[in-house]
Motif scaffolding. Structure first.
Motif, PDB file in Angstrom:
ATOM      1  N   MET A  61       6.204   5.399   3.314  1.00 44.68           N
ATOM      2  CA  MET A  61       6.136   4.064   3.886  1.00 44.68           C
ATOM      3  C   MET A  61       7.371   3.261   3.509  1.00 44.68           C
ATOM      4  SD  MET A  61       2.298   2.660   3.368  1.00 44.68           S
ATOM      5  CE  MET A  61       0.887   3.678   3.724  1.00 44.68           C
ATOM      6  N   ALA A 121       5.742  -1.614   5.781  1.00 50.31           N
ATOM      7  CA  ALA A 121       4.395  -1.044   5.703  1.00 50.31           C
ATOM      8  C   ALA A 121       3.705  -1.454   4.409  1.00 50.31           C
ATOM      9  CB  ALA A 121       4.461   0.473   5.817  1.00 50.31           C
ATOM     10  N   HIS A 122       4.451  -1.418   3.298  1.00 48.99           N
ATOM     11  CA  HIS A 122       3.862  -1.814   2.018  1.00 48.99           C
ATOM     12  C   HIS A 122       3.418  -3.274   2.043  1.00 48.99           C
ATOM     13  CE1 HIS A 122       4.340   1.825  -0.226  1.00 48.99           C
ATOM     14  NE2 HIS A 122       5.648   1.876  -0.059  1.00 48.99           N
ATOM     15  N   ARG A 178      -1.393   2.254  -2.180  1.00 49.93           N
ATOM     16  CA  ARG A 178      -0.205   3.093  -2.319  1.00 49.93           C
ATOM     17  C   ARG A 178      -0.466   4.381  -3.084  1.00 49.93           C
ATOM     18  NH1 ARG A 178       3.965  -1.793  -4.060  1.00 49.93           N
ATOM     19  NH2 ARG A 178       3.444  -3.166  -2.301  1.00 49.93           N
ATOM     20  N   ASP A 230      -0.763   9.582  -2.821  1.00 48.45           N
ATOM     21  CA  ASP A 230       0.654   9.773  -3.130  1.00 48.45           C
ATOM     22  C   ASP A 230       0.904  11.162  -3.709  1.00 48.45           C
ATOM     23  OD1 ASP A 230      -0.257   9.653  -5.725  1.00 48.45           O
ATOM     24  OD2 ASP A 230       0.725   7.749  -6.210  1.00 48.45           O
ATOM     25  N   ILE A 274      -3.927   7.980  15.356  1.00 51.29           N
ATOM     26  CA  ILE A 274      -4.230   8.972  14.320  1.00 51.29           C
ATOM     27  C   ILE A 274      -5.506   9.727  14.677  1.00 51.29           C
ATOM     28  CG2 ILE A 274      -4.812   9.295  11.894  1.00 51.29           C
ATOM     29  CD1 ILE A 274      -3.120   6.801  11.279  1.00 51.29           C
ATOM     30  N   VAL A 308      -1.390  13.686   8.834  1.00 47.27           N
ATOM     31  CA  VAL A 308      -1.785  12.332   9.242  1.00 47.27           C
ATOM     32  C   VAL A 308      -3.078  11.860   8.586  1.00 47.27           C
ATOM     33  CG1 VAL A 308      -0.627  12.591  11.466  1.00 47.27           C
ATOM     34  CG2 VAL A 308      -3.074  13.101  11.301  1.00 47.27           C
ATOM     35  N   TRP A 309      -3.856  12.784   8.028  1.00 44.87           N
ATOM     36  CA  TRP A 309      -5.149  12.423   7.425  1.00 44.87           C
ATOM     37  C   TRP A 309      -5.011  11.316   6.364  1.00 44.87           C
ATOM     38  CZ3 TRP A 309     -10.219  13.619   8.359  1.00 44.87           C
ATOM     39  CH2 TRP A 309     -11.150  13.365   7.336  1.00 44.87           C
ATOM     40  N   PRO A 310      -4.080  11.414   5.431  1.00 44.07           N
ATOM     41  CA  PRO A 310      -3.985  10.353   4.425  1.00 44.07           C
ATOM     42  C   PRO A 310      -3.720   8.981   5.030  1.00 44.07           C
ATOM     43  CG  PRO A 310      -2.746  12.284   3.725  1.00 44.07           C
ATOM     44  CD  PRO A 310      -3.118  12.502   5.156  1.00 44.07           C
ATOM     45  N   GLN A 311      -2.881   8.931   6.058  1.00 43.76           N
ATOM     46  CA  GLN A 311      -2.537   7.645   6.636  1.00 43.76           C
ATOM     47  C   GLN A 311      -3.749   6.946   7.221  1.00 43.76           C
ATOM     48  OE1 GLN A 311       0.560   6.620   6.098  1.00 43.76           O
ATOM     49  NE2 GLN A 311      -0.044   4.590   6.818  1.00 43.76           N
ATOM     50  N   ILE A 363      -5.551   5.237   4.336  1.00 45.72           N
ATOM     51  CA  ILE A 363      -4.742   4.135   3.814  1.00 45.72           C
ATOM     52  C   ILE A 363      -4.836   2.928   4.739  1.00 45.72           C
ATOM     53  CG2 ILE A 363      -2.357   3.410   3.385  1.00 45.72           C
ATOM     54  CD1 ILE A 363      -1.834   6.299   2.392  1.00 45.72           C
ATOM     55  N   GLN A 364      -4.712   3.168   6.044  1.00 43.65           N
ATOM     56  CA  GLN A 364      -4.769   2.062   7.013  1.00 43.65           C
ATOM     57  C   GLN A 364      -6.149   1.405   7.019  1.00 43.65           C
ATOM     58  OE1 GLN A 364      -0.996   2.471   7.589  1.00 43.65           O
ATOM     59  NE2 GLN A 364      -2.011   1.009   8.915  1.00 43.65           N
TER      60      GLN A 364
END
Length: 465
Positions: free
Chosen positions: A1, A5-6, A14, A18, A307, A332-335, A338-339
């Motif tokens: 990111m 994005a952060h 975050r 990670d 996603i 893409v799974w982690p994103q 996070i979103q």
């Protein structure tokens, strides 16, 4: 990111997926595998102990791991090499031949994803529970607070702020329940070996998997799910549905906070006084107080449909090992999580300090000059004039009410068709026309629905017990 994005996500997001979390989860897999296999007699106990100790003390070089995986296409190869080096450095090099026995890259990475998703689900559910509690309180406190309902962004009828909050509440409650229920099966160990049949472990494979699952605190599926992703993806897709529900709340709150509407407003953000500036301020316009939490929620939710579509598109794994589909999924799974965590946290923050202006809500109803009561006015008028004539008179007088800022009931009471009625009938109709615009009467249906929804969920806000 990147920095942008952060800035849209809470700091806690975050670390959810990670590199450090991934490396630790993969090492936990290798440790549990060795211990489970030792308990089943497949490898020596001292080798399992050495592997577990090495994994516990090892800090993987995430960049080197990534570079090697990019070259070879499999993350387990460099992972095993790094653990082997750690074993050799500890004088336990012989244990390395028992490392990763009967497992494959997908076993390691899938299980690591499961472990990280379990860790991510906990703060997500906690933030969701807080948002649910805040909405329940708003709904209970404002069941009979009248406000404009708006359809196609235009004033429609009278509803209540409580019912609006209850309408936001229900899908959040459903997602909360379903995420927990789906997680029971989805957060499961992956251990299939080369083609999913655990052949390298023989008849002990199922027992090893059960022991591993217990050590890691995961569900133990009947077999490998390495190319059958339905249970896993249902969990992710429920998170995507939650994002849609959160985006709806954020958009509604943002629209209601516009200066022209001004019915709600976000409160001060965390630590605002210490920061020395108002939350949501503008670099050019000192007067502004932008709805920052709503903005963050909407921005966090925006990538989620894409996603989710990608996750669905990756389900067509080829034969017994995917050629690119699985790799795209894990990328893409982690994103997704996070979103969704970011959006949930933002909505919680927006609701936590929300200022509700009931007087402004009533004022905005009044600025329609009675047009929002047109349905009940038509019903009252129809008893004397008939439905078609009643509708025609209201359609004719509505624009006049807005243009002259005269309440529509007054125009109707003074209309020739009403004045032509016999005195008794005329007086009764005029009283009915004024009663049709009574706010307490207008809000009653919304209040009843709001309280019913809250009561059906097991909590009657009007019952002090």
């Amino acid at each position: 990111m990147n920095a942008f994005a952060h800035a849209l996500l809470p700091a806690a997001a975050r670390g959810l997926f990670d590199d450090e979390a991934l490396c630790r989860a993969m090492l936990d897999f290798e440790s549990a595998l060795a211990r489970a296999q030792a308990e089943e007699g497949l490898i020596p106990a001292d080798a399992a102990e050495a592997i577990a100790d090495a994994c516990a003390g090892l800090v993987l070089d995430a960049q080197a791991l990534t570079d090697a995986a990019r070259h070879g296409g499999a993350m387990a190869v460099p992972l095993v090499a790094m653990v082997t080096q750690a074993l050799q450095a500890r004088g336990a090099g012989d244990a390395a031949r028992h490392l990763h026995k009967g497992a494959t890259t997908q076993d390691v990475v899938d299980t690591a994803q499961v472990l990280m998703t379990r860790a991510a689900l906990a703060p997500l559910l906690a933030a969701l529970e807080e948002a649910i509690a805040l909405l329940r309180q708003q709904a209970a406190d404002h069941a009979r607070t009248p406000m404009l309902a708006r359809t196609l962004l235009q004033p429609a009828q009278v509803t209540s702020w409580g019912l609006k909050c209850a309408g936001w509440l229900l899908p959040l409650q459903r997602s909360h329940v379903r995420l927990q229920a789906l997680a029971v099966q989805a957060l499961a160990l992956q251990l299939g070996g080369a083609v999913g049949n655990r052949s390298a472990m023989g008849e002990a494979g199922e027992r090893v998997a059960a022991r591993m699952a217990a050590l890691l605190g995961l569900a133990a599926p009947a077999g490998s799910w390495h190319t059958q992703r339905d249970t896993w993806l249902r969990l992710g897709l429920e998170a995507a549905v939650l994002a849609g529900s959160l985006a709806k709340i954020a958009k509604d709150l943002a629209l209601l906070s516009q200066a022209e509407i001004d019915e709600v407003a976000e409160g001060p953000g965390p630590g605002e006084a210490a920061q020395g500036s108002a939350r949501g301020g503008s670099s050019a316009m000192p007067h502004k107080r932008n709805p920052v939490a709503c903005m963050q929620a909407i921005a966090a939710c925006a990538p989620v449909p894409g996603i989710a579509a990608t996750l669905l598109a990756t389900m067509a794994h080829a034969h017994e090992r995917a050629l690119g589909e699985w790799q795209a999924e894990v990328a893409v799974w982690p994103q997704l999580w996070i979103q969704v965590f970011g959006a949930t946290s933002a909505i919680r923050d927006a609701l936590a300090g929300l200022r509700v202006d009931a007087s402004r809500m009533a004022e905005n109803i009044g600025r329609t000059w009675g047009l929002v009561h047109s349905e009940s006015l038509t019903q009252a008028l129809a008893k004397a004039l008939g439905p078609q004539a009643a509708r025609a008179r209201i359609q004719s007088l509505g624009p006049q009410a807005m243009a002259t800022k005269t309440p529509l009931p007054e125009l109707l009471c003074a209309d020739a068709c009403v004045l032509a009625l016999p005195p008794g009938q005329r007086a009764a109709l005029q009283a009915a026309l004024h009663a049709a615009c009574d706010l307490e009467r207008a809000v009653e249906a919304s209040a009843r629905q709001c309280l019913q929804w809250l009561h059906e969920d097991g909590d009657d806000p009007e019952d002090p017990s």
